[in-house]
Design an enzyme around this catalytic site. Sequence first.
Site, short mmCIF file in Angstrom:
data_model
loop_
_atom_site.label_atom_id
_atom_site.label_comp_id
_atom_site.label_asym_id
_atom_site.label_seq_id
_atom_site.Cartn_x
_atom_site.Cartn_y
_atom_site.Cartn_z
N ASN A 19 0.86 -1.18 0.00
CA ASN A 19 0.00 0.00 0.00
C ASN A 19 0.90 1.23 0.00
O ASN A 19 1.45 1.61 1.02
CB ASN A 19 -0.89 -0.04 1.26
CG ASN A 19 -1.70 1.23 1.45
OD1 ASN A 19 -1.80 2.05 0.53
ND2 ASN A 19 -2.26 1.41 2.63
N LYS A 77 0.13 4.23 -0.36
CA LYS A 77 -0.53 5.43 0.20
C LYS A 77 -0.30 6.63 -0.74
O LYS A 77 -0.25 6.44 -1.95
CB LYS A 77 -0.04 5.69 1.62
CG LYS A 77 -0.16 4.44 2.49
CD LYS A 77 0.04 4.68 3.95
CE LYS A 77 -0.12 3.35 4.69
NZ LYS A 77 -0.05 3.49 6.13
N HIS A 100 -9.50 1.32 4.66
CA HIS A 100 -8.24 1.52 5.38
C HIS A 100 -8.47 2.48 6.55
O HIS A 100 -9.26 3.42 6.42
CB HIS A 100 -7.16 2.06 4.43
CG HIS A 100 -5.81 2.05 5.06
ND1 HIS A 100 -5.39 3.04 5.92
CD2 HIS A 100 -4.79 1.16 5.00
CE1 HIS A 100 -4.17 2.75 6.35
NE2 HIS A 100 -3.78 1.62 5.80
N GLU A 122 -6.86 4.90 7.64
CA GLU A 122 -6.63 6.33 7.33
C GLU A 122 -7.86 6.91 6.63
O GLU A 122 -8.20 8.08 6.84
CB GLU A 122 -5.36 6.48 6.47
CG GLU A 122 -4.11 6.27 7.31
CD GLU A 122 -2.93 5.66 6.58
OE1 GLU A 122 -2.91 5.67 5.34
OE2 GLU A 122 -2.03 5.15 7.27
N GLU A 128 -5.38 -4.66 10.61
CA GLU A 128 -4.37 -3.64 10.83
C GLU A 128 -4.69 -2.85 12.09
O GLU A 128 -5.48 -1.89 12.04
CB GLU A 128 -4.33 -2.67 9.64
CG GLU A 128 -4.02 -3.35 8.32
CD GLU A 128 -3.44 -2.36 7.32
OE1 GLU A 128 -2.32 -2.61 6.87
OE2 GLU A 128 -4.08 -1.35 7.03
N GLY A 149 2.46 2.50 10.67
CA GLY A 149 3.40 3.59 10.49
C GLY A 149 4.11 4.03 11.77
O GLY A 149 4.74 5.08 11.82
N SER A 193 3.41 -1.86 10.40
CA SER A 193 4.85 -1.91 10.65
C SER A 193 5.49 -3.26 10.31
O SER A 193 6.41 -3.71 11.00
CB SER A 193 5.17 -1.52 12.10
OG SER A 193 4.76 -0.17 12.35
P1 PGA Z 1 2.84 0.48 7.60
O1 PGA Z 1 1.36 0.67 6.98
O2 PGA Z 1 3.38 -0.81 7.05
O3 PGA Z 1 3.61 1.68 7.14
O4 PGA Z 1 2.68 0.40 9.08
C1 PGA Z 1 0.51 -0.42 6.79
C2 PGA Z 1 -0.80 0.04 6.18
O5 PGA Z 1 -1.28 1.12 6.54
O6 PGA Z 1 -1.38 -0.66 5.33
#
Ligand code: PGA
Length: 252
Positions: free
Chosen positions: A9, A11, A94, A96, A166, A172, A213
């Site tokens: 992803n 983003k 997601h 976000e 997640e 992140g 992460s």
């Molecule tokens: P990350 O994000 O691996 O940077 O923690 C995962 C995601 O949001 O799908």
Amino acid sequence: MRKPMVAGNWKMNKTVKEAAALVSELLPSLKSVPSVERVICPPYPCLMQLSTLLEGSDVGLGAQNLFWEASGAYTGEVSPAMVKEFCQYVILGHSERRAYFGETDETVNKKVKAALEIGLTPIVCVGETLAENEANRTAEVVTRQVAEGLKGLSQEQAAKIVVAYEPVWAIGTGKAASGPQANDVLAKYIRPTVKDMYGEAIAQGMRILYGGSVKGSNAAEFFGQPDIDGALVGGASLKAPDFMDIVKAAAA
Ligand code: PGA
């Protein structure tokens, strides 16, 4: 047997030029790991060019969102058919999007149905926030997100869904869940909820990924868990060697 999947992803990262460079770098190594379903989810403007670059390979392409209506006066939105022109997959719900763009279980469910109707494979994200985790509400939140997000599907549609667990506090932050901790959520809440809705065969056949992460150094810990079928990777999907370490760990 569930085929492992690793999806990147990206983003809101990479211009078309940068995206093409990263995919050109990734592609030879990605092609050498056919036992893993590999998917790249770049921003919308990159989809057209990347679909050309990926043509003839078995590396999948996904969008990070879509809108459920087919066409019309929805400024700034992208329809299922527009995504389908270039993609096989779409990330939906997601955290976000839930946190910054007002997505709810209800809108996620509309998007899931629209994606399935056009023939896309939805990667449906669920997960609790830090506050919910600390208040011991993980079971309640994740169960609700799965039940509401996946409701009203046919058996055939449900069988196509991929879920990504997640935990929001792990995204992140560099602070991943532990393998057993993540597996517990899948085994105790996510698969049983799917089983209640669509039966044992669909629950057992559904791919459920972990995200938050994930990197080369911790990927094996997740992929060694019985219920975790792969990863949705954010930060570590933006550099070819980092992403490949995770894809290779999924193959091992
Ligand atoms: P990350 O994000 O691996 O940077 O923690 C995962 C995601 O949001 O799908």
